[in-house]
Design an enzyme around this catalytic site. Sequence first.
Site, short mmCIF file in Angstrom:
data_model
loop_
_atom_site.label_atom_id
_atom_site.label_comp_id
_atom_site.label_asym_id
_atom_site.label_seq_id
_atom_site.Cartn_x
_atom_site.Cartn_y
_atom_site.Cartn_z
N ARG A 58 59.28 51.04 7.58
CA ARG A 58 60.01 52.29 7.58
C ARG A 58 61.38 52.15 8.26
NH1 ARG A 58 56.96 56.07 6.44
NH2 ARG A 58 55.31 54.82 7.36
N LYS A 87 61.27 28.11 14.91
CA LYS A 87 61.48 26.74 15.42
C LYS A 87 61.86 26.76 16.90
CE LYS A 87 63.14 25.42 10.86
NZ LYS A 87 64.40 25.62 10.12
N ARG A 108 64.86 44.69 15.48
CA ARG A 108 63.58 45.05 16.08
C ARG A 108 62.96 43.76 16.59
NH1 ARG A 108 60.28 49.40 14.76
NH2 ARG A 108 58.15 49.27 15.49
N HIS A 136 63.01 53.05 21.47
CA HIS A 136 63.15 53.16 20.02
C HIS A 136 64.08 54.35 19.76
CE1 HIS A 136 62.50 52.67 15.91
NE2 HIS A 136 61.22 52.93 15.79
#
Lengths: 310, 151
Positions: A58, A87, A108, A136
């Site tokens: 979303r 890596k 994020r 957030h």
Amino acid sequence: MNCFKGRDVVSVNDFTNAEIEHILDVAEKMVPIARGEEKNRIMDGRVMASLFFEPSTRTRLSFEAAMYRLGGKVIGFSDASGTSVKKGETLADTIRMADAYSDVIAMRHPLMGSARLAAEFSKVPVLNGGDGAGQHPTQCLLDLFTIRSEKGKIGGNKVVLLGDLKYGRTVHSLTSALSRFGCEMTFVAPEQLQMPKEVINECIEHGVTPCLSTNLAEALADADVLYVTRIQKERFPDAAEYERVAGLYIVNKELLSGCKKDLIVMHPLPRVNEIHPDVDSTPHAAYFRQAFNGVPVRMALISLVLGAME
Amino acid sequence: MKELRVQPIMNGTVIDHITPGKALKVLHILGLPKPESTSTISVAINVPGKTCKKDIVKIEDRELESSEVDRIALIAPNATINIIRNYDVVEKHRVNIPEELIGIVRCSNPTCVTNSTEPVQHRFTVVSKNPLRVKCQYCLREPADIENHIL
Ligand SMILES: [Zn+2]
């Protein structure tokens, strides 16, 4: 109000109430463009790096839709597997690279504070799309935008927050922001998932003393907004206890029949069974409009931090 | 004549008024004794003071830098630092907890980005000095047991 150009969006606490209202004003102007009813190319020739170190459909899709709707382009990845991160590349190095390739970074990451760190290593603005159990801010802003566009204002509303209030990340920053705007608040949750003390204290510092309750129907009597979050199975030691507790807080048409006609029901989505599908067709259901609002709010942020809007 | 428990020193640093029982922790935080150093260090624990007991540490031939002193303040907030030259106290000040702790305390949150391999220092904002409360500038959490997270 400080200039938005070049600013990072790491936490909603980085913005004053007036600045938040301004972001929402700009988001309002973006709505017809987000719907595709109007065309706009203010991001023409600009590139957004969309760095999703953990998947979030979303949030990522709405960031990317926001950039495309404004005529910009997107580069990036939707999870860290198959990238140099796997890596062992540090976040700092990945950010330095993205900084060189783009005009703005949406990210994020599972670690708390990662967006703050990214902002330190990046010259281009960083938009935090969630940093683990931390902040957030774009979710918080789209929640505020939804309340404002549905109710005409943020402050003065009676808001009931329901569900997992202890671990729910978005619910903590939202609570803090709502108390800053002077909303009356009631927290309805099973005792073991009730709002943490620090968050309650923050409300009190903002001049709002929230009510704590376990009785949903009672709390809803004169509520304007019901914000539902999911109670996760993992929080309970045994399945039977989860079923019992989760069953107490299911929102359905029958429960809402006793509420104010203009009560709105919000949910950050995805929902599982905490809101019955029979609510979807009622005027109370605001959660799909809320999900759409992620696009104009992120359009507003991109345009503001890149100086395309003032 | 009052018996001197610890001999005066000619040059160096005397840390006085350390919270009783914390002298060894202070030495640990200062990384003393240094393996290559031969300077004398004396420690006195639970010394009766004017009003209450205290610990004292005397470090010969070494003047403490303020970044080291900041660390001490976290466990012994009432400590005083006396710089001694030729048996005279040439400088005396109380330790002071700075507004910001950089690279002094580790974040106790395992999912904080500062505990990963990122090239970043631990940074805390001091929210309150008494009682001591600090907040990580990255994850925004307040560690409960600061003393056990001193670097
Ligand atoms: Zn931290």
